[in-house]
Write a protein that holds these residues in place. Structure first.
Motif, PDB file in Angstrom:
ATOM      1  N   VAL A  19       0.837  -1.199   0.000  1.00 27.70           N
ATOM      2  CA  VAL A  19       0.000   0.000   0.000  1.00 27.70           C
ATOM      3  C   VAL A  19       0.874   1.252   0.000  1.00 27.70           C
ATOM      4  N   MET A  20       1.960   1.213   0.741  1.00 29.57           N
ATOM      5  CA  MET A  20       2.846   2.381   0.778  1.00 29.57           C
ATOM      6  C   MET A  20       3.539   2.618  -0.555  1.00 29.57           C
ATOM      7  N   SER A  21       3.498   1.627  -1.460  1.00 31.72           N
ATOM      8  CA  SER A  21       4.157   1.783  -2.757  1.00 31.72           C
ATOM      9  C   SER A  21       3.237   2.353  -3.825  1.00 31.72           C
ATOM     10  N   ILE A  22       1.936   2.536  -3.527  1.00 40.87           N
ATOM     11  CA  ILE A  22       1.011   3.005  -4.559  1.00 40.87           C
ATOM     12  C   ILE A  22       1.288   4.467  -4.885  1.00 40.87           C
ATOM     13  N   PRO A  23       1.005   4.906  -6.106  1.00 42.76           N
ATOM     14  CA  PRO A  23       1.164   6.331  -6.432  1.00 42.76           C
ATOM     15  C   PRO A  23       0.249   7.192  -5.559  1.00 42.76           C
ATOM     16  N   ASP A  24       0.686   8.396  -5.254  1.00 41.03           N
ATOM     17  CA  ASP A  24      -0.104   9.291  -4.414  1.00 41.03           C
ATOM     18  C   ASP A  24      -1.490   9.546  -5.017  1.00 41.03           C
ATOM     19  N   GLY A  25      -1.566   9.483  -6.336  1.00 43.94           N
ATOM     20  CA  GLY A  25      -2.837   9.740  -6.998  1.00 43.94           C
ATOM     21  C   GLY A  25      -3.909   8.714  -6.707  1.00 43.94           C
ATOM     22  N   ARG A  51      -6.731  17.175   2.771  1.00 43.17           N
ATOM     23  CA  ARG A  51      -5.594  16.710   3.577  1.00 43.17           C
ATOM     24  C   ARG A  51      -4.334  16.555   2.725  1.00 43.17           C
ATOM     25  N   LEU A  52      -4.493  16.056   1.510  1.00 42.45           N
ATOM     26  CA  LEU A  52      -3.330  15.848   0.645  1.00 42.45           C
ATOM     27  C   LEU A  52      -2.689  17.167   0.232  1.00 42.45           C
ATOM     28  N   GLN A  53      -3.470  18.244   0.252  1.00 42.05           N
ATOM     29  CA  GLN A  53      -2.908  19.559  -0.040  1.00 42.05           C
ATOM     30  C   GLN A  53      -2.173  20.133   1.165  1.00 42.05           C
ATOM     31  N   GLU A  54      -2.655  19.799   2.360  1.00 36.95           N
ATOM     32  CA  GLU A  54      -2.122  20.420   3.578  1.00 36.95           C
ATOM     33  C   GLU A  54      -1.078  19.561   4.281  1.00 36.95           C
ATOM     34  N   GLU A  55      -1.078  18.243   4.021  1.00 42.00           N
ATOM     35  CA  GLU A  55      -0.179  17.333   4.726  1.00 42.00           C
ATOM     36  C   GLU A  55       0.725  16.609   3.725  1.00 42.00           C
ATOM     37  N   ASN A  56       1.718  15.936   4.263  1.00 40.77           N
ATOM     38  CA  ASN A  56       2.560  15.077   3.436  1.00 40.77           C
ATOM     39  C   ASN A  56       1.732  13.868   2.995  1.00 40.77           C
ATOM     40  N   PRO A  57       1.571  13.638   1.682  1.00 43.21           N
ATOM     41  CA  PRO A  57       0.779  12.496   1.217  1.00 43.21           C
ATOM     42  C   PRO A  57       1.237  11.174   1.804  1.00 43.21           C
ATOM     43  N   ARG A  58       2.517  11.079   2.139  1.00 38.88           N
ATOM     44  CA  ARG A  58       3.032   9.842   2.719  1.00 38.88           C
ATOM     45  C   ARG A  58       2.338   9.534   4.048  1.00 38.88           C
ATOM     46  N   ASP A  59       2.020  10.586   4.846  1.00 37.31           N
ATOM     47  CA  ASP A  59       1.362  10.361   6.130  1.00 37.31           C
ATOM     48  C   ASP A  59      -0.071   9.867   5.938  1.00 37.31           C
ATOM     49  N   VAL A  60      -0.769  10.416   4.943  1.00 38.18           N
ATOM     50  CA  VAL A  60      -2.135   9.977   4.655  1.00 38.18           C
ATOM     51  C   VAL A  60      -2.108   8.545   4.132  1.00 38.18           C
ATOM     52  N   LYS A  61      -1.126   8.256   3.300  1.00 44.44           N
ATOM     53  CA  LYS A  61      -0.990   6.903   2.756  1.00 44.44           C
ATOM     54  C   LYS A  61      -0.708   5.896   3.877  1.00 44.44           C
ATOM     55  N   ALA A  62       0.072   6.308   4.856  1.00 49.40           N
ATOM     56  CA  ALA A  62       0.361   5.435   5.994  1.00 49.40           C
ATOM     57  C   ALA A  62      -0.905   5.110   6.780  1.00 49.40           C
TER      58      ALA A  62
END
Length: 397
Positions: free
Chosen positions: A252-258, A278-289
């Motif tokens: 899951v952590m390997s999926i594209p941010d899109g 959230r993706l605009q305001e935070e690091n997408p990696r944190d949301v992906k986690a």
């Protein structure tokens, strides 16, 4: 009616299309008035042993029906599975024998119960009615659909145009699947958008047999971890729900941010607007986690989700080595082996050709050193190997 309207809104949320919303509302009103739950069908041909996240999109919608008091019929196509759904196929599927289908079916049921509520779940096999189907009834069934109609479907039309063989048994598939809906008296059938032809044919056949047609609900297809093609085990872009927690988390952590918004919405019903903000305001990696944690927790529980997150941080973020790895037993001690033979011996590597590809990509590491194609290696107990970005193994006697 106000409550029914809210239920309808919840059930159609996230779907790609519903045929028809008015019929769904009518059926729900009748079910409430008579206290008779709807029969909601999902047909599955067990032609492979594992359920992946793409399958769970439709299962989540089924669970919503269960939560509103209706009965889900998880239909195992042990008879149709021997033909194989020709949808999106450029050639005839290999026919499976009864034993293989039975094994896959048992696995499917065990995995489906991770998502669906067992007390509102019926498991049926379509061999119950398709097995005894005699020739006169088969002729009657076939009389309700024209050959031109069957050949309209994109996969058949393309194969016909390109002079690729179409076997007669494949033409029977949508009719057999439609007969399932007749036998079950299904009120609603769910499927991916690629199942439109099959489900619309089922509605037509139900009416021919004097039944009210089922509601066809079509859910979007979930893209795989490559972010391009639909999730499929055969394409290698899937996330299996029974894979180890750390493997699921890492994939899951390997999926594209899109894909974060789409996966969050389809798998958990997360609000699209909130995710996009959230993706605009935070690091997408944190949301992906958070998404990775939620997926592991769904199928393995909170403790395993915590383990998977810590494992990922240690191995991939901090570039550490996992404390625990699957063990490969050494055939000899020491083991003198070529690089290709070593990688081909790794569980999950399907062939020497795949082993060669890993080596050419520089994706094989032995004891912190990258392995090249030409190397001859000496492996002893305690050595470890990494293949790809996530798969670690330790060698033991």
């Amino acid at each position: 009616m106000a409550d029914i309207s809210k239920i309808v809104a919840r059930l159609i949320d996230g779907t790609d299309d519903v045929v028809s919303v008015q019929l769904l509302e009518k059926k729900l009103v009748k079910a409430a008035a008579t206290d008779v739950p709807l029969i909601v069908k999902l047909g599955v041909d067990p032609t492979a042993p594992d359920i992946h996240l793409g399958h769970t999109v439709v299962m989540e919608k089924l669970r919503q029906f269960q939560e509103f008091g209706h009965i889900v019929v998880f239909l195992i196509g042990d008879m149709t599975g021997r033909i194989g759904d020709p949808t999106d196929r450029a050639a005839t599927r290999k026919q499976l024998d009864k034993e293989a289908v039975d094994v896959f079916a048992r696995t499917y049921i065990e995995q489906a119960e991770k998502v669906l509520l067992p007390d509102r779940l019926q498991v049926r096999y379509n061999s119950e009615w398709l097995g005894p189907l005699d020739l006169p009834e088969l002729i009657r069934l076939m009389s309700h659909v024209t050959l031109a109609r069957v050949l309209e479907r994109d996969d058949f039309e393309k194969r016909f145009r390109e002079h690729i063989t179409i076997h007669l048994h494949e033409l029977l598939y949508p009719l057999m699947q439609a007969y399932d809906s007749v036998a079950l008296k299904a009120d609603v059938e769910l499927g991916g958008t690629d199942q439109r032809f099959n489900i619309m044919t089922a509605r037509q056949i139900q009416e021919a047999y004097g039944l009210e047609p089922e509601v066809g609900m079509f859910v979007p297809l979930l893209e795989g971890i490559d972010g391009v093609r639909k999730m499929s085990k055969s394409m290698g872009n899937h996330v299996g729900i029974t894979e180890p927690p750390e493997t699921i988390y890492g994939k899951v952590m390997s999926i594209p941010d899109g894909l974060i918004v789409r996966w969050g919405q389809l798998l958990f019903g997360w609000d699209r607007t909130v995710l996009e903000q959230r993706l605009q305001e935070e690091n997408p990696r944190d949301v992906k986690a958070e998404l990775a944690y939620a997926i592991v927790q769904r199928f393995w529980g909170a403790e395993n989700a915590e383990f998977a997150r810590n494992h990922f941080l240690r191995v991939f973020s901090e570039r550490g080595i996992p404390d625990e790895m699957p063990v490969i037993r050494l055939p000899f001690v020491p083991w003198e082996v070529s690089a290709i033979e070593l990688v081909a011996h790794i569980p999950g590597v399907q062939s020497r050709q795949e082993a060669r590809r890993f080596l050419q990509q520089g994706a094989v590491v032995l004891n912190q050193a990258r392995v090249s194609m030409e190397q001859q290696l000496t492996i002893v107990a305690g050595d470890w190997v990494r293949v790809g970005r996530r798969r670690y193994f330790r060698f033991e006697e």
